[in-house]
Every structure is written in C-alpha cells, then in structure tokens.
Design a protein around this motif. Structure first.
Motif, mmCIF file in Angstrom:
data_model
loop_
_atom_site.group_PDB
_atom_site.id
_atom_site.type_symbol
_atom_site.label_atom_id
_atom_site.label_comp_id
_atom_site.label_asym_id
_atom_site.label_seq_id
_atom_site.Cartn_x
_atom_site.Cartn_y
_atom_site.Cartn_z
ATOM 1 N N ASP A 114 3.072 7.298 3.556
ATOM 2 C CA ASP A 114 3.600 6.376 2.571
ATOM 3 C C ASP A 114 4.525 7.197 1.655
ATOM 4 O O ASP A 114 4.482 8.439 1.694
ATOM 5 C CB ASP A 114 2.428 5.766 1.778
ATOM 6 C CG ASP A 114 2.887 4.982 0.588
ATOM 7 O OD1 ASP A 114 3.791 4.150 0.754
ATOM 8 O OD2 ASP A 114 2.339 5.211 -0.514
ATOM 9 N N ASP A 116 5.529 6.175 -2.099
ATOM 10 C CA ASP A 116 5.208 6.143 -3.526
ATOM 11 C C ASP A 116 3.764 6.561 -3.796
ATOM 12 O O ASP A 116 2.818 5.993 -3.261
ATOM 13 C CB ASP A 116 5.469 4.732 -4.072
ATOM 14 C CG ASP A 116 6.939 4.368 -3.949
ATOM 15 O OD1 ASP A 116 7.782 5.206 -4.291
ATOM 16 O OD2 ASP A 116 7.237 3.251 -3.476
ATOM 17 N N THR A 118 2.481 9.105 -2.766
ATOM 18 C CA THR A 118 1.995 9.841 -1.594
ATOM 19 C C THR A 118 2.917 11.033 -1.331
ATOM 20 O O THR A 118 2.449 12.162 -1.196
ATOM 21 C CB THR A 118 1.929 8.928 -0.361
ATOM 22 O OG1 THR A 118 0.932 7.930 -0.596
ATOM 23 C CG2 THR A 118 1.542 9.714 0.890
ATOM 24 N N ASP A 235 -1.815 6.249 -0.409
ATOM 25 C CA ASP A 235 -2.643 6.119 -1.612
ATOM 26 C C ASP A 235 -3.277 4.741 -1.717
ATOM 27 O O ASP A 235 -3.981 4.464 -2.691
ATOM 28 C CB ASP A 235 -1.814 6.398 -2.869
ATOM 29 C CG ASP A 235 -0.712 5.363 -3.063
ATOM 30 O OD1 ASP A 235 0.095 5.180 -2.135
ATOM 31 O OD2 ASP A 235 -0.683 4.720 -4.127
ATOM 32 N N ASP A 239 -1.976 1.442 3.627
ATOM 33 C CA ASP A 239 -1.202 2.504 4.274
ATOM 34 C C ASP A 239 -1.846 2.950 5.582
ATOM 35 O O ASP A 239 -1.257 3.762 6.320
ATOM 36 C CB ASP A 239 -1.073 3.720 3.338
ATOM 37 C CG ASP A 239 -0.274 3.391 2.088
ATOM 38 O OD1 ASP A 239 0.605 2.510 2.162
ATOM 39 O OD2 ASP A 239 -0.542 4.013 1.039
HETATM 40 MG MG LIG Z 1 1.929 4.286 -2.269
#
Ligand SMILES: [Mg+2]
Length: 304
Positions: A114, A116, A118, A235, A239
């Motif tokens: 991922d 954002d 991450t 996160d 994901d």
């Molecule tokens: Mg994320």
C-alpha cells in the motif's frame, strides 16, 4: 478535550493582566514600576487551535512509532530475501474466486505495498486536518495527491527496504487507493520521497484502474497474474483481503475474522501490517465493544 492549552494559557494571561491593571488604578501615591506590556489579544483562531491528536503524536513524532515501523520493514525485508532464494510455489495473494493462493510458476518476484501510511507518511494533510478540526476531507486530499510531492516522507526503513528488495531481484509494486486521475502526482510523490520508480500500469496500481472501486482484490489479481508476490504490506486490513474490510462488524469480531485460520499463519510470514493509530476503520468502538464484561474492574472507592 481538543481545546488548546496555548489558547487557555493566553486567556489566563489576559485575565491576570486585567486583574493587575485593576489593582494598579488604586495606587496613586507611590510611583510603581510600569506594568508589563499587555499580551496580544488571543484571536478566535489561536484560541481554538486543537491539540495534536494522540495517534499523530505517536505515529509521526515518537521514537516508539518510528521503531515499530522500522522493525516491520526489517522483518519484511529479511522474510522476502529468504523467500527469494528458494522460490515459493505460492504467491501471498489470495485468489478470492477459489480461496487459495495464486500460483507463482516462473513469474518474476515482487512485493506489494500500500502507499499511504505504508510507504509514506502523509504528514502535510494530517497536520492540516488536525489544525482545522477535520478527520478527513476528500477535496483537500485530492489536492494533496496532486501537489504533495516533496512533502510526503518515506516511512522509517522504507527507502532501505526498497533498495534491498530491488538488489535481490524483487520488484516493489504499490497498490493504493489514491486516484488514477492523479497518477502523475503519486508517481512523483513516491519518487521524491526516495522510494524509487513506481510506474502507473506497471508497478503502480490505483483506484479507478478497474471498475471495482476501493476494493483492491481485482488489482491484486491483476498483479498476481504477472508476478510471484512473496510479501505484501499495508496499514489497513483491506490492503490484504477485501473480505476483511468489514467496518460494520463489532471490533472484536472483525479482529477474530482477520486472525482466524488460515490467515493467522500469514501475518509476519508474507503479510506485514504497519501500525496506524491515526485513521481508518480500526479506530472505533464503545466501552461495550472494547472491554469484555469479564475484564471489568474498578478501584475500591475511598482507598488511597
Ligand atoms: Mg494505507
């Protein structure tokens, strides 16, 4: 709770100054030292500055947050490099049509991330949301995807992990719910953070690439058709499998679903989760959701 201590401090100083000036008007004989200059009046804006949310303090500011992230990147890298040496038969991406992992065959090796919270920390808009008292605003976020290049920072250990993976012949791929309309901005943001090249349609997959919206399952299937994915990181539960992404479930049921067999063996062994106490469906639940009755305890009132 989110009222600023800065604002409270200024208000207190203003009250003290008023009290002082009231006293000095009664003293007419002895020359007194001039009163200290009155503080600037607190504007409505400064008086309402919210405190930094606890989750942001922990994730973006603390040693503990940074160390937790770096530990996860270290574990992921060690796992992926070991797997690359003895090519696995199975990808860590689940084929939702069969419930089984996609086969690796002789496909090239990859690790799927991922983006954002991450690969990058979105400190720019998170500060703005906190300052303006918003949890999220889609229009602001859209601007951030377009113009955040140079302001998003690589998470601790991410740059080193990307370098180590590429050096071992493992291609990092990003699968994110950033918009395909803002592909150029996200490519530039990831590169400017020092994470290397992520190319839309090749190693960068975005929401809007297919007709399934925010579910990443179809994009994962597209990736697994071409690559042998030996590690995956994010996160949020979505994901990993969209089937985990059930915000309507009570928190403890949602937790049990994600940690049940056969997925229990994948966490830390192919699937790597980064802590995100800032946003997402993990952050909710009332007292009855979070604290089972058998754990209830209270002190004996009056005992000190
Ligand atoms: Mg994320």
């Amino acid at each position: 709770m989110r009222q600023s201590t800065i604002g409270a401090g200024r208000a207190g100083a203003a009250l003290a100054a008023l009290a002082l000036s009231a006293c000095t008007t009664t003293v007419v004989e002895a020359p007194a030292a001039p009163p200290p200059p009155a503080p600037a009046p607190a504007s409505a804006e400064t008086a309402m500055v919210p405190t930094v949310p606890m989750g942001q303090q922990w994730l973006y500011g603390s040693a503990e947050g940074a160390i937790a992230v770096r530990q996860t990147y270290g574990g992921l890298t060690a796992y992926a490099l070991a797997k690359a040496k003895a090519r696995p038969a199975d990808s860590v991406i689940i084929d939702e049509a069969t419930g089984k992992p996609f086969a690796c065959g002789n496909k090239p090796l990859a690790a799927v991330f991922d983006a954002d919270e991450t690969l990058i920390w979105n400190i720019g808009p998170m500060r703005w949301f906190a300052l303006t008292g918003k949890e999220f605003d889609a229009k602001t976020w859209d601007q951030w995807e377009k113009t955040g290049t140079g302001k998003a920072v690589a998470m601790p250990g991410a740059v080193e992990a990307m370098q180590a993976l590429r050096a071992a012949g493992i291609t990092p791929i990003a699968n994110t719910n950033r918009s395909s309309a803002n592909a150029a901005g996200s490519e530039q943001t990831l590169a400017a953070a020092g994470l290397g090249t992520f190319k839309h349609g090749d190693t960068l997959f975005l929401m809007g690439d297919d007709a399934t919206g925010s579910s990443k399952d179809q994009r994962r299937a597209t990736i697994a058709a071409r690559w042998c994915v030996i590690a995956m990181a994010g996160d949020q539960l979505g994901d990993f499998r969209n089937g985990f992404n059930k915000p309507e479930l009570p928190p403890l049921q949602r937790r049990a679903l994600a940690m049940a067999a056969p997925y229990d063996k994948l966490w830390g062994q192919g699937w790597f989760l980064f802590a995100n106490p800032v946003y997402g469906p993990s952050i909710r639940g009332g007292y009855d959701d979070i604290f089972p009755p058998e754990t209830h305890w209270q002190p004996n009132q009056g005992a000190e």
